[in-house]
Design a protein around this motif. Sequence first.
Motif, PDB file in Angstrom:
ATOM      1  N   GLU A  46       3.899   0.165   2.318  1.00 23.50           N
ATOM      2  CA  GLU A  46       3.813  -0.798   3.411  1.00 23.50           C
ATOM      3  C   GLU A  46       3.492  -2.138   2.776  1.00 23.50           C
ATOM      4  O   GLU A  46       2.558  -2.237   1.967  1.00 23.50           O
ATOM      5  N   ASP A  47       4.256  -3.157   3.122  1.00 24.64           N
ATOM      6  CA  ASP A  47       4.009  -4.486   2.560  1.00 24.64           C
ATOM      7  C   ASP A  47       2.600  -4.953   2.883  1.00 24.64           C
ATOM      8  O   ASP A  47       2.114  -4.741   3.995  1.00 24.64           O
ATOM      9  N   GLU A  48       1.977  -5.596   1.927  1.00 30.82           N
ATOM     10  CA  GLU A  48       0.674  -6.215   2.153  1.00 30.82           C
ATOM     11  C   GLU A  48       0.893  -7.481   2.955  1.00 30.82           C
ATOM     12  O   GLU A  48       1.859  -8.219   2.708  1.00 30.82           O
ATOM     13  N   PRO A  49       0.032  -7.769   3.923  1.00 24.78           N
ATOM     14  CA  PRO A  49       0.186  -9.029   4.660  1.00 24.78           C
ATOM     15  C   PRO A  49      -0.008 -10.218   3.736  1.00 24.78           C
ATOM     16  O   PRO A  49      -0.811 -10.169   2.803  1.00 24.78           O
ATOM     17  N   ARG A  97       0.857  10.987  -9.510  1.00 26.14           N
ATOM     18  CA  ARG A  97      -0.582  11.045  -9.195  1.00 26.14           C
ATOM     19  C   ARG A  97      -1.404  11.048 -10.474  1.00 26.14           C
ATOM     20  O   ARG A  97      -2.483  10.454 -10.531  1.00 26.14           O
ATOM     21  N   THR A  98      -0.903  11.703 -11.493  1.00 22.27           N
ATOM     22  CA  THR A  98      -1.596  11.717 -12.781  1.00 22.27           C
ATOM     23  C   THR A  98      -1.690  10.308 -13.363  1.00 22.27           C
ATOM     24  O   THR A  98      -2.659   9.968 -14.045  1.00 22.27           O
ATOM     25  N   LEU A  99      -0.697   9.471 -13.062  1.00 21.61           N
ATOM     26  CA  LEU A  99      -0.725   8.086 -13.523  1.00 21.61           C
ATOM     27  C   LEU A  99      -1.678   7.228 -12.689  1.00 21.61           C
ATOM     28  O   LEU A  99      -1.872   6.049 -12.978  1.00 21.61           O
ATOM     29  N   GLY A 100      -2.237   7.808 -11.618  1.00 25.77           N
ATOM     30  CA  GLY A 100      -3.210   7.098 -10.801  1.00 25.77           C
ATOM     31  C   GLY A 100      -2.639   6.472  -9.545  1.00 25.77           C
ATOM     32  O   GLY A 100      -3.329   5.710  -8.865  1.00 25.77           O
ATOM     33  N   ILE A 101      -1.398   6.777  -9.201  1.00 24.65           N
ATOM     34  CA  ILE A 101      -0.790   6.226  -7.992  1.00 24.65           C
ATOM     35  C   ILE A 101      -0.904   7.274  -6.882  1.00 24.65           C
ATOM     36  O   ILE A 101      -0.335   8.362  -6.992  1.00 24.65           O
ATOM     37  N   CYS A 102      -1.645   6.927  -5.827  1.00 22.31           N
ATOM     38  CA  CYS A 102      -1.892   7.855  -4.728  1.00 22.31           C
ATOM     39  C   CYS A 102      -1.729   7.127  -3.394  1.00 22.31           C
ATOM     40  O   CYS A 102      -1.911   5.910  -3.317  1.00 22.31           O
ATOM     41  N   PRO A 103      -1.403   7.856  -2.311  1.00 20.03           N
ATOM     42  CA  PRO A 103      -1.336   7.231  -0.998  1.00 20.03           C
ATOM     43  C   PRO A 103      -2.650   6.524  -0.648  1.00 20.03           C
ATOM     44  O   PRO A 103      -3.734   7.020  -0.954  1.00 20.03           O
ATOM     45  N   GLY A 104      -2.526   5.349  -0.059  1.00 17.51           N
ATOM     46  CA  GLY A 104      -3.694   4.562   0.347  1.00 17.51           C
ATOM     47  C   GLY A 104      -4.082   3.488  -0.638  1.00 17.51           C
ATOM     48  O   GLY A 104      -4.857   2.596  -0.318  1.00 17.51           O
ATOM     49  N   MET A 105      -3.560   3.564  -1.839  1.00 18.03           N
ATOM     50  CA  MET A 105      -3.924   2.538  -2.829  1.00 18.03           C
ATOM     51  C   MET A 105      -2.916   1.391  -2.834  1.00 18.03           C
ATOM     52  O   MET A 105      -1.768   1.556  -2.448  1.00 18.03           O
ATOM     53  N   MET A 128       0.849  -1.179   0.000  1.00 15.65           N
ATOM     54  CA  MET A 128       0.000   0.000   0.000  1.00 15.65           C
ATOM     55  C   MET A 128       0.889   1.235   0.000  1.00 15.65           C
ATOM     56  O   MET A 128       1.832   1.331   0.794  1.00 15.65           O
ATOM     57  N   VAL A 129       0.590   2.166  -0.872  1.00 16.69           N
ATOM     58  CA  VAL A 129       1.364   3.407  -0.970  1.00 16.69           C
ATOM     59  C   VAL A 129       1.135   4.239   0.291  1.00 16.69           C
ATOM     60  O   VAL A 129      -0.017   4.499   0.664  1.00 16.69           O
TER      61      VAL A 129
END
Length: 81
Positions: free
Chosen positions: A72-75, A31-39, A16-17
């Motif tokens: 953050e690594d996904e569990p 962000r324009t590419l669609g990558i934002c914190p929380g995704m 997760m970003v």
Amino acid sequence: MHARSLADLPANSSGMVLRFNLSDEDSIRIRTLGICPGMTVEVVQNGDPLILASAGTRIGISRRIAAQVMIEDEPMPAVAS
């Protein structure tokens, strides 16, 4: 919580970003590419460019930018016994 850069995430794993450590220009670009914190993003191929899958789309970003995206690594999913 284990935070590391997106560039350090191996292929076929996801995270997760959390935040960007980028210039304003690069932050706007990603962000324009669609990558934002929380995704959640998955690293499809770790190289230069680094290929990501997110929200049904694949995009390539430079390794330089990926190194400044903290995740953050996904569990890991539980294994049935």
